[in-house]
Structure formats: C-alpha cells, structure tokens
Design a protein around this motif. Structure first.
Motif, PDB file in Angstrom:
ATOM      1  N   GLU A 184       0.853  -1.177   0.000  1.00 53.84           N
ATOM      2  CA  GLU A 184       0.000   0.000   0.000  1.00 53.84           C
ATOM      3  C   GLU A 184       0.899   1.241   0.000  1.00 53.84           C
ATOM      4  N   ILE A 185       0.281   2.391  -0.150  1.00 53.71           N
ATOM      5  CA  ILE A 185       1.045   3.631  -0.299  1.00 53.71           C
ATOM      6  C   ILE A 185       1.032   4.422   1.009  1.00 53.71           C
ATOM      7  N   ASN A 186       2.217   4.849   1.434  1.00 54.74           N
ATOM      8  CA  ASN A 186       2.368   5.827   2.514  1.00 54.74           C
ATOM      9  C   ASN A 186       1.730   5.406   3.841  1.00 54.74           C
ATOM     10  N   ALA A 187       2.462   4.616   4.598  1.00 47.21           N
ATOM     11  CA  ALA A 187       2.024   4.273   5.950  1.00 47.21           C
ATOM     12  C   ALA A 187       2.116   5.510   6.843  1.00 47.21           C
ATOM     13  N   GLU A 188       1.257   5.562   7.832  1.00 41.88           N
ATOM     14  CA  GLU A 188       1.324   6.646   8.813  1.00 41.88           C
ATOM     15  C   GLU A 188       2.393   6.289   9.838  1.00 41.88           C
ATOM     16  N   LEU A 189       3.466   7.074   9.830  1.00 35.75           N
ATOM     17  CA  LEU A 189       4.591   6.790  10.712  1.00 35.75           C
ATOM     18  C   LEU A 189       4.444   7.543  12.020  1.00 35.75           C
ATOM     19  N   GLY A 190       4.721   6.836  13.105  1.00 34.28           N
ATOM     20  CA  GLY A 190       4.806   7.498  14.398  1.00 34.28           C
ATOM     21  C   GLY A 190       6.198   8.084  14.587  1.00 34.28           C
ATOM     22  N   ILE A 191       6.413   8.704  15.700  1.00 34.08           N
ATOM     23  CA  ILE A 191       7.719   9.299  15.992  1.00 34.08           C
ATOM     24  C   ILE A 191       8.638   8.246  16.602  1.00 34.08           C
ATOM     25  N   ASP A 192       9.849   8.181  16.067  1.00 38.21           N
ATOM     26  CA  ASP A 192      10.892   7.346  16.663  1.00 38.21           C
ATOM     27  C   ASP A 192      11.802   8.285  17.448  1.00 38.21           C
ATOM     28  N   PRO A 193      11.674   8.327  18.770  1.00 40.66           N
ATOM     29  CA  PRO A 193      12.452   9.297  19.545  1.00 40.66           C
ATOM     30  C   PRO A 193      13.955   9.048  19.510  1.00 40.66           C
ATOM     31  N   ILE A 194      14.370   7.811  19.218  1.00 40.08           N
ATOM     32  CA  ILE A 194      15.806   7.517  19.216  1.00 40.08           C
ATOM     33  C   ILE A 194      16.468   8.037  17.942  1.00 40.08           C
ATOM     34  N   SER A 195      15.945   7.632  16.763  1.00 40.73           N
ATOM     35  CA  SER A 195      16.583   8.063  15.514  1.00 40.73           C
ATOM     36  C   SER A 195      16.368   9.550  15.260  1.00 40.73           C
ATOM     37  N   SER A 196      15.175  10.078  15.577  1.00 43.35           N
ATOM     38  CA  SER A 196      14.958  11.512  15.397  1.00 43.35           C
ATOM     39  C   SER A 196      15.807  12.303  16.377  1.00 43.35           C
ATOM     40  N   GLY A 197      16.014  11.753  17.570  1.00 46.99           N
ATOM     41  CA  GLY A 197      16.897  12.391  18.537  1.00 46.99           C
ATOM     42  C   GLY A 197      18.342  12.362  18.070  1.00 46.99           C
ATOM     43  N   PHE A 210      19.974  12.188  22.861  1.00 48.70           N
ATOM     44  CA  PHE A 210      19.408  10.872  23.159  1.00 48.70           C
ATOM     45  C   PHE A 210      18.271  11.095  24.146  1.00 48.70           C
ATOM     46  N   PRO A 211      17.047  10.661  23.808  1.00 45.88           N
ATOM     47  CA  PRO A 211      15.872  11.021  24.600  1.00 45.88           C
ATOM     48  C   PRO A 211      15.875  10.431  26.002  1.00 45.88           C
ATOM     49  N   GLU A 212      15.117  11.083  26.865  1.00 45.07           N
ATOM     50  CA  GLU A 212      14.939  10.580  28.221  1.00 45.07           C
ATOM     51  C   GLU A 212      14.112   9.296  28.201  1.00 45.07           C
ATOM     52  N   ASP A 213      14.222   8.516  29.269  1.00 44.16           N
ATOM     53  CA  ASP A 213      13.472   7.257  29.347  1.00 44.16           C
ATOM     54  C   ASP A 213      11.980   7.491  29.225  1.00 44.16           C
ATOM     55  N   SER A 214      11.508   8.622  29.739  1.00 44.86           N
ATOM     56  CA  SER A 214      10.071   8.911  29.687  1.00 44.86           C
ATOM     57  C   SER A 214       9.581   9.012  28.245  1.00 44.86           C
ATOM     58  N   ALA A 215      10.454   9.517  27.336  1.00 44.17           N
ATOM     59  CA  ALA A 215      10.077   9.619  25.925  1.00 44.17           C
ATOM     60  C   ALA A 215       9.961   8.234  25.293  1.00 44.17           C
ATOM     61  N   ARG A 267      14.166  16.762  24.789  1.00 43.82           N
ATOM     62  CA  ARG A 267      14.823  16.716  26.093  1.00 43.82           C
ATOM     63  C   ARG A 267      15.587  15.401  26.209  1.00 43.82           C
ATOM     64  N   GLY A 268      16.824  15.513  26.670  1.00 44.71           N
ATOM     65  CA  GLY A 268      17.630  14.323  26.820  1.00 44.71           C
ATOM     66  C   GLY A 268      19.094  14.667  26.925  1.00 44.71           C
ATOM     67  N   GLU A 269      19.924  13.657  26.690  1.00 45.81           N
ATOM     68  CA  GLU A 269      21.366  13.825  26.812  1.00 45.81           C
ATOM     69  C   GLU A 269      21.970  14.234  25.476  1.00 45.81           C
ATOM     70  N   PRO A 270      22.743  15.331  25.420  1.00 50.21           N
ATOM     71  CA  PRO A 270      23.358  15.760  24.156  1.00 50.21           C
ATOM     72  C   PRO A 270      24.331  14.708  23.622  1.00 50.21           C
ATOM     73  N   ILE A 271      24.253  14.478  22.329  1.00 47.69           N
ATOM     74  CA  ILE A 271      25.161  13.549  21.656  1.00 47.69           C
ATOM     75  C   ILE A 271      25.596  14.172  20.340  1.00 47.69           C
ATOM     76  N   GLN A 272      26.589  13.572  19.717  1.00 51.94           N
ATOM     77  CA  GLN A 272      26.990  14.005  18.377  1.00 51.94           C
ATOM     78  C   GLN A 272      25.888  13.602  17.394  1.00 51.94           C
ATOM     79  N   PRO A 273      25.363  14.530  16.610  1.00 56.85           N
ATOM     80  CA  PRO A 273      24.253  14.172  15.712  1.00 56.85           C
ATOM     81  C   PRO A 273      24.710  13.355  14.511  1.00 56.85           C
TER      82      PRO A 273
END
Length: 509
Positions: free
Chosen positions: A73-86, A92-97, A354-360
């Motif tokens: 099918e065309i174009n799945a609705e993607l949720g947010i991936d806090p790890i890769s987007s972070g 690096f996102p907080e555990d709560s995220a 919000r989270g720990e700064p890392i090299q992007p």
C-alpha cells in the motif's frame, strides 16, 4: 526447437570461458566491493547458498510473512521514533520519551536518519534491532505484542542490496522474537521510502529512474507500505505538479504494467540474492550483538561510535563518487554542462528534544559535492566568464579518443564545456589550435608512447603558445612540464575545484 536442450556447463567451464574473454586478466577483476565491505563475485552457483529458504509465510520468513502475495500500500502513517529523530537532532531522549511511545497504536522504528547520514544496509538492520531492544528495556511488559511494531527503512540505488536488506531483516526479526520471547503474531509492519540521499538537483529527471528502481526493490523485497518522493523534492521550493503526479504513478506502473502484483517472491531461487541476504543478515546480527555487548544503542550513540562508523561509510561512498568508481548519471557521469542547475533546499532543522546531548548523525546526499561545483560554475558564468576548456588530441584517433572522452566527461561534471582539436600530428598543429581557441585551461590527450615521443618540448611549447594558461595531460603518466593530470582513480571533486579556480583567475594548488 522444443526438443533441443542446452548442454550442461560446469563452473570450471564458465571460468575457462571467462578467463579467455578477459585475455589473461584475473577473474578477481570482475569482483566488486559493496558499501557493506564484502566482495561480490561475478558468478553465484547453488553451492553459494548455505541453507534452503522455506516457502513464503514459513519461519524464518526470509521469503515473506504471508503465504499469499500482496502489493504494498502507499504511505504508511509513521509514528515518531524518539531515538533516531533524537540522533538527527543531537539528543538521546529521556526514558520517559521511550516509555511514552507505548501510548500510540504502533511502535515506530525509523532507520531513515541513519541511512541519509550514510549508513549501509548492515548498519541499518543492526540499528533497527538495537532500537527495538532499547524500547524493550525501557518498558518490557508493554512491548510484548509483536504486531504493534512498524519498521521503516529507506531504499537507495543498490537494487539487489535493497531487496536482500528487507529479506534479511525478516530473518533477523524472527530470531529476535525468539530470543526476547515476544508474544503475538510474528509479523511487524514493514515500510520503505525512496531515499533522499540518492537524489540530485542536477539533471533532476534522472531521479525518476532512481526512485523507480528503489520502489521496484521495495516491492520485490515484499514490504507492506512504500512511500515515493517527487523527483524534484530536494530543490528549493515546492515540488512541481508533474513530480507529484509521477510519484503517485510509479507504484501503479509497477503494479499494472510491470505486473509485480502477479509474482510471489520473485527473488526466491536467485543464488546471488539469497547469498547476499545471508551475508547481510549475518553481519547485521554480529553488529547488533556487538552494540548490545557494549551497553546498547544508548551507550553507542552517547560514546559516538555509531556516528563514527556511519561517517566512515559515508566518506568511503563520497570518495568512490569523487573518483568516479560509483557513477551517478547526470552528476559525475554523462553530465550536461549547459543544463540548468537549481538551488538545493536546506536540510530541515531537527527539533531538539529533552535528553542527553550527543553528536548528531548528519544527513548528506551523494551528489552534494558535484552540485557545489556546478553552482560555482554558474556563478562564474554570471560574471561573464566563458567556461570552455581545450582538449588537444595527439596521435591516431584510436589512441587518444578514450582519454579525450574521459576528460570531456570529467570537465562536464564541473560545468565546463570542451572543444576538441582535430588530430594533431605535430606540435605546430597543436599551437595553431591554441591560437584559434584561446582559453584558460587545456588538456593534452594521447597515448603514453606519444607523450614519450614528443618529450619535454611538448608541454613547454604549448605553454608558451597558451600565454600562461594551465595545461594538464590525460592519463596516469604525466607529461614532463605539464601543470597536472586528469587520470582515472584521482579525486575529481578536488581536481575540478582546482580547474574552476583557474577560470576564476587562480592557479592549481
């Protein structure tokens, strides 16, 4: 005719015929190295397949999760991936995220940020599994339903690798589910989008071929959803109506005209693809295990090891493109020096979480270095500078034509047009060409024997006639007294930067 059969041919017979065709060169000359670092052989046979894959719908699902064929099918609705987007935003996102993701209907693992930063297929699969393991550690009881997972990948121009990547992931996921003792149906949702890193603003209609190939691979790999980007998506401003329409039509063409909805697992039985699937899967699992043993993806991203390894792969790809080992039509190969060059759009600014700064992980398209050269050429033309180089041909056509074509191709990738001389038999004829076609840059093309025949007088006489213009020679054997060379295997981005500096009024470094 129906009763005729081809005689059986052994691998030894094929090798003998191939060696004869190579005229003494080794068969290893036909081997190529992938972005994942392993060698592809020129021929794959039954013995290269270590295991026989079960039917589609049977574990370990290498050939697909279903026993029936279904066109994506065309174009799945993607949720947010806090790890890769972070990772793309340098956080690096907080555990709560990580825990909050469970509130959605699906758990999205999106490896596209790693892909666009330069990750190869092995790294993409290993990081997908590492993210899944990280989510499980963050909220173990809430993640036991396998069907809630959505894995989203990008498909590039390596057609067979992209097919093998999806096939390998299904096998890896089956092993992952068993080890982590997840409950529920074995099938996650698999989604793929056409990679932005393979697109270029140079000769943008070629992007149609790249995206079509990527979608073809995704369909053959048997994903649930595909997302096709418009061919002019990376130019500054909105995509054109034509580009939007073509993005919608590509899957329809593959379905209704290429009839890809009629064949189940067309890659099954290909010794090459099955061997490639096994190799990618094995290396990806080893890398995943290595990441987990070192503390997981959080530790690896925080320490910068993932970013470092991805950058190393990207730099290697970039060097291969600069040296013309990897060809991009319209960019570093068959470029149109007079074609329109559009301004590429600026990369989207990632929202800081919000989270720990890392090299992007920083996205970079393969064509960017050559696009920068072409934009520089446009600026020079706007000042009234004529970007035309002279190609001086010595000897017989059969001895100089290949080098002359190569030089013209290299220069066109930098937005420089060429004018070639007729066959020059003497230095005087070459001098006459220079006097008739005055420019800031010339390149001598001939055989090594011709260069030796004329000796040091060749370059010195031409430089005197050229009144200070830069004169290079084609080929690895430099002409004595020439300013430089254009030779296969050299960094052409660096070389073209130097040549454009000549037209700007400078001298090569």
């Amino acid at each position: 005719m129906a009763d005729q059969l081809f005689p059986p041919v052994s691998e030894a017979d094929w090798k003998a015929a191939a060696e004869a065709a190579l005229k003494g060169a080794s068969l290893s000359a036909l081997c190529t190295e992938t972005a994942e670092g392993f060698q592809l052989k020129p021929l794959y046979v039954k013995e290269d397949r270590s295991v026989l894959s079960p039917l589609p719908g049977e574990k370990p699902f290498t050939r697909g999760f279903r026993a029936t064929w279904s066109f994506p099918e065309i174009n799945a609705e993607l949720g947010i991936d806090p790890i890769s987007s972070g990772a793309a935003a340098g956080i690096f996102p907080e555990d709560s995220a990580l825990q909050a993701v469970r509130k959605g209907e699906r758990i999205t693992v999106n490896t596209v940020p790693y892909h666009t930063a330069g990750a190869n297929a092995v790294q993409e699969l290993a990081l997908a599994l590492s993210e899944a393991a990280c989510f499980l550690k963050a909220e173990r009881k809430e993640w036991e339903t396998v069907s809630k997972w959505l894995f989203h990948f990008a498909a590039g121009t390596s057609f067979f690798t992209e097919i093998a990547k999806i096939r390998a992931f299904r096998t890896l996921w089956s092993t992952f589910v068993d080890i982590y003792q997840l409950e529920g149906h074995q099938k996650p949702v698999l989604s793929m989008e056409t990679s932005e890193s393979m697109l270029s603003v140079l000769d943008p209609h070629v992007n149609l071929l790249r995206t079509s190939s990527a979608v073809f691979a995704a369909v053959v790999g048997n994903v649930d959803y595909v997302k096709v980007s418009p061919f002019d998506q990376i130019k500054e401003g909105a995509s054109s109506e034509l580009a939007e329409r073509m993005a919608r039509n590509i899957p329809s063409i593959l379905k209704h005209e290429a009839l890809l909805d009629k064949v189940m697992d067309p890659a099954g039985g290909s010794y090459y693809i099955e061997s490639l699937t096994e190799e990618i899967g094995r290396r990806a699992w080893d890398l995943f295990a290595e990441i987990e043993e070192a503390g997981g993806i959080k530790q690896a991203l925080t320490a910068g090891s993932i970013q470092k390894n991805i950058e190393a792969v990207r730099i290697k790809k970039e060097q291969g493109t600069a040296k013309l080992r990897f060809k991009m039509i319209g960019v570093n190969h068959y470029a149109d020096p007079g074609g329109q060059v559009q301004q590429p759009k600026k990369p989207a600014v990632q929202k800081a979480a919000r989270g720990e700064p890392i090299q992007p992980v920083v996205p970079k398209r393969t064509a960017e270095p050559f696009e920068a050269l072409r934009l520089e050429a446009v600026k020079l033309r706007q000042t009234g500078q004529s970007l035309t180089a002279g190609v001086i041909c010595f000897g017989e056509r059969k001895t100089y034509q290949k080098r002359a074509d190569y030089v013209a191709g290299v220069l066109s990738a930098g937005g420089i047009k060429t004018i070639c001389s007729e066959r020059c038999r003497t230095i005087e004829e070459a001098v006459q060409f220079i006097q008739n076609h005055s420019t800031s840059y010339y390149c001598i093309c001939g055989s090594d024997e011709t260069y030796e025949q004329f000796g040091s007088s060749l370059a010195s006489s031409l430089k005197k006639a050229a009144n200070g213009a830069v004169i290079d020679s084609a080929g690895s054997q430099a002409v004595e007294g020439a300013d430089g060379r254009i030779a296969a295997g050299d960094d052409m981005v660096k070389k073209l930067t130097q040549i454009l500096a000549v037209f700007k009024g400078g001298r090569p470094a």
